[in-house]
Design an enzyme around this catalytic site. Structure first.
Site, PDB file in Angstrom:
ATOM      1  N   ASP A  11      -2.186   4.586   1.123  1.00 31.11           N
ATOM      2  CA  ASP A  11      -2.524   4.326   2.526  1.00 31.11           C
ATOM      3  C   ASP A  11      -4.038   4.358   2.670  1.00 31.11           C
ATOM      4  OD1 ASP A  11      -0.742   5.061   5.436  1.00 31.11           O
ATOM      5  OD2 ASP A  11      -2.911   4.768   5.411  1.00 31.11           O
ATOM      6  N   ASP A 126      -2.571  -2.341   5.486  1.00 34.37           N
ATOM      7  CA  ASP A 126      -3.318  -1.196   4.944  1.00 34.37           C
ATOM      8  C   ASP A 126      -2.486  -0.246   4.098  1.00 34.37           C
ATOM      9  OD1 ASP A 126      -1.850  -0.045   6.959  1.00 34.37           O
ATOM     10  OD2 ASP A 126      -3.458   1.282   7.604  1.00 34.37           O
ATOM     11  N   GLU A 127      -1.274  -0.624   3.729  1.00 29.52           N
ATOM     12  CA  GLU A 127      -0.513   0.284   2.863  1.00 29.52           C
ATOM     13  C   GLU A 127       0.436  -0.453   1.932  1.00 29.52           C
ATOM     14  OE1 GLU A 127       2.963   2.400   5.149  1.00 29.52           O
ATOM     15  OE2 GLU A 127       1.151   2.572   6.328  1.00 29.52           O
TER      16      GLU A 127
END
Length: 382
Positions: A11, A126-127
């Site tokens: 993350d 974003d992950e």
DNA sequence: TCTGGGGTCCTAGGACCC
DNA sequence: TCTGGGGTCCTAGGACCC
């Protein structure tokens, strides 16, 4: 054969805000919020410095997309209305979102991870999940190496959780943020997972955690201690069994490296609530524009859609949807507009509207070899 | 001082078919 | 005459996630 899986969840730390700090390093250490609409880029001043907007100056319906940890310390969080967060953090710097920059950074960090571990499941901008099971390297050293690759590629830090499954790794990546590494074995579920609130489990949101609280279940440990029969009686067979399993840290879901989109949609919240009759021209223009944008997205991604739908949100925030399934897939803007227009006729219009959306579902991939090339050849003189 | 935009998945009822 | 199941598709709403 995969009984000893090793799964990572990675993350990015305060992703959008961190990308902005790359661009405006002078803001490092300050409370910075990203979000809103009609927020202008910082203005270059005569002396070379920049003048930034502040949260207290914002007027509108925007929400926070994300913020630096310094801003979060003031009690604001993503999803919060900017007008509300301005009360808590009036002096925070407000920056508009630059999705192109975030997508570029996203591509770079994922590519960097892929050079070390190619089995990646995309979970948004974003992950990611990473299946590390087949990589013969000690876990901590491997995590360090992945983090370094991300820093080298983007200048940004991330947090990583590593455990035998996605459920636990997702929880773990959040335990030591920012810039952390958390490694967890099944033998540590009781000591490190059970004390956490039930809503830390991916899939238990505000509604479910409220219902659990009504039965005196607040922590994951309390959920694990609740008899399965009780959970099934209160939540139904499927959910009851799922709650029992996740509370014990059990999750067999594979890391999925490829998937097809199921739907493509565009929606817009208006600056002010619009009236179906009084603002008919404005609504009509927005509606057409949404349909054309969905059409563009479909064509760019190479799909047609069999199910066209609309979404309205009224001034009281209540939302309705309508959709229609067509005999054949479409991708043309005006065809979408026509189908969506039929849906619009089936919706009550006696209240002002704050949001209008258009959705294309039932996606069928276009076979490029059949459609694209034949069309291209037909256009050629020879 | 209310509450963005883009998604996924699940449920549940009704239609329709075998 | 009363009444089967199962399977799939369609539609609407809602929870949840990033």
């Amino acid at each position: 054969m995969n009984s000893h899986r090793r799964i990572a969840h990675l993350d990015m730390d305060a992703f959008f805000a961190s990308v902005e700090l790359l661009r405006y390093p002078e803001l490092r250490g300050q409370a910075v919020v990203v979000g809103g609409r009609n927020v202008h880029q910082p203005v270059e001043q005569g002396d070379g410095s920049k003048r930034f907007s502040h949260l207290r100056d914002y007027v509108g319906r925007g929400v926070m997309t994300t913020s630096t940890y310094e801003a979060r310390a003031l009690g604001v969080f993503s999803g919060m209305g900017l007008m509300k967060s301005a009360i808590l953090a009036p002096d925070a710097i407000l920056l508009p979102a630059n999705f192109e920059a975030y997508r570029e950074c996203s591509r770079r960090f994922k590519a960097a991870v892929a050079t070390i571990a190619p089995l990646i499941e995309d979970r948004g901008i974003d992950e990611i999940y990473i299946d590390l099971s087949d990589i013969p390297e000690e876990t901590y050293a491997l995590a360090k190496r992945i983090k370094q690759a991300v820093v080298d590629a983007t200048g940004l830090t991330c947090s990583i959780g590593i455990s035998p499954n996605k459920l636990l790794s997702k929880i773990c990546s959040d335990l030591d943020k920012p810039n952390g590494i958390t490694i967890l074995g099944m033998d540590e579920v009781a000591s490190r997972i059970w004390p956490l609130p039930a809503k830390k489990i991916n899939g238990i949101g505000p509604k479910a955690s409220e219902r659990l609280a009504q039965h005196g279940i607040n922590s994951i440990g309390e959920l694990a201690a609740t008899p399965l029969a009780f959970l099934v009686s209160k939540f139904g067979r499927t959910t009851g069994v799922w709650l029992n399993r996740v509370a014990h840290g059990v999750d067999e879901r594979p890391v999925v490296t490829e998937s097809e989109p199921k739907s493509i949609s565009r929606e817009s919240t208006f600056e002010r609530d619009l009236h179906a009759k009084l603002d008919k021209a404005e609504l009509s223009a927005i509606f057409t524009s949404l349909c054309l944008r969905v059409a563009e997205d479909l064509k760019r991604k190479g799909y047609t859609s069999k199910t066209i739908g609309i979404k309205l949100r009224y001034s009281d925030f209540h939302a309705v949807t309508r959709d229609v399934t067509l005999p054949t897939g479409i991708a043309d803007g005006m065809a979408i507009r026509k189908a969506a227009g039929e849906c619009l006729k089936r919706v009550p219009l006696n209240q002002r509207i704050r949001l209008l959306g258009v959705r294309a579902g039932g996606l069928l991939p276009i076979n490029e070899i059949e459609s694209g090339c034949v069309t291209a050849q037909a256009a050629l003189p020879f």
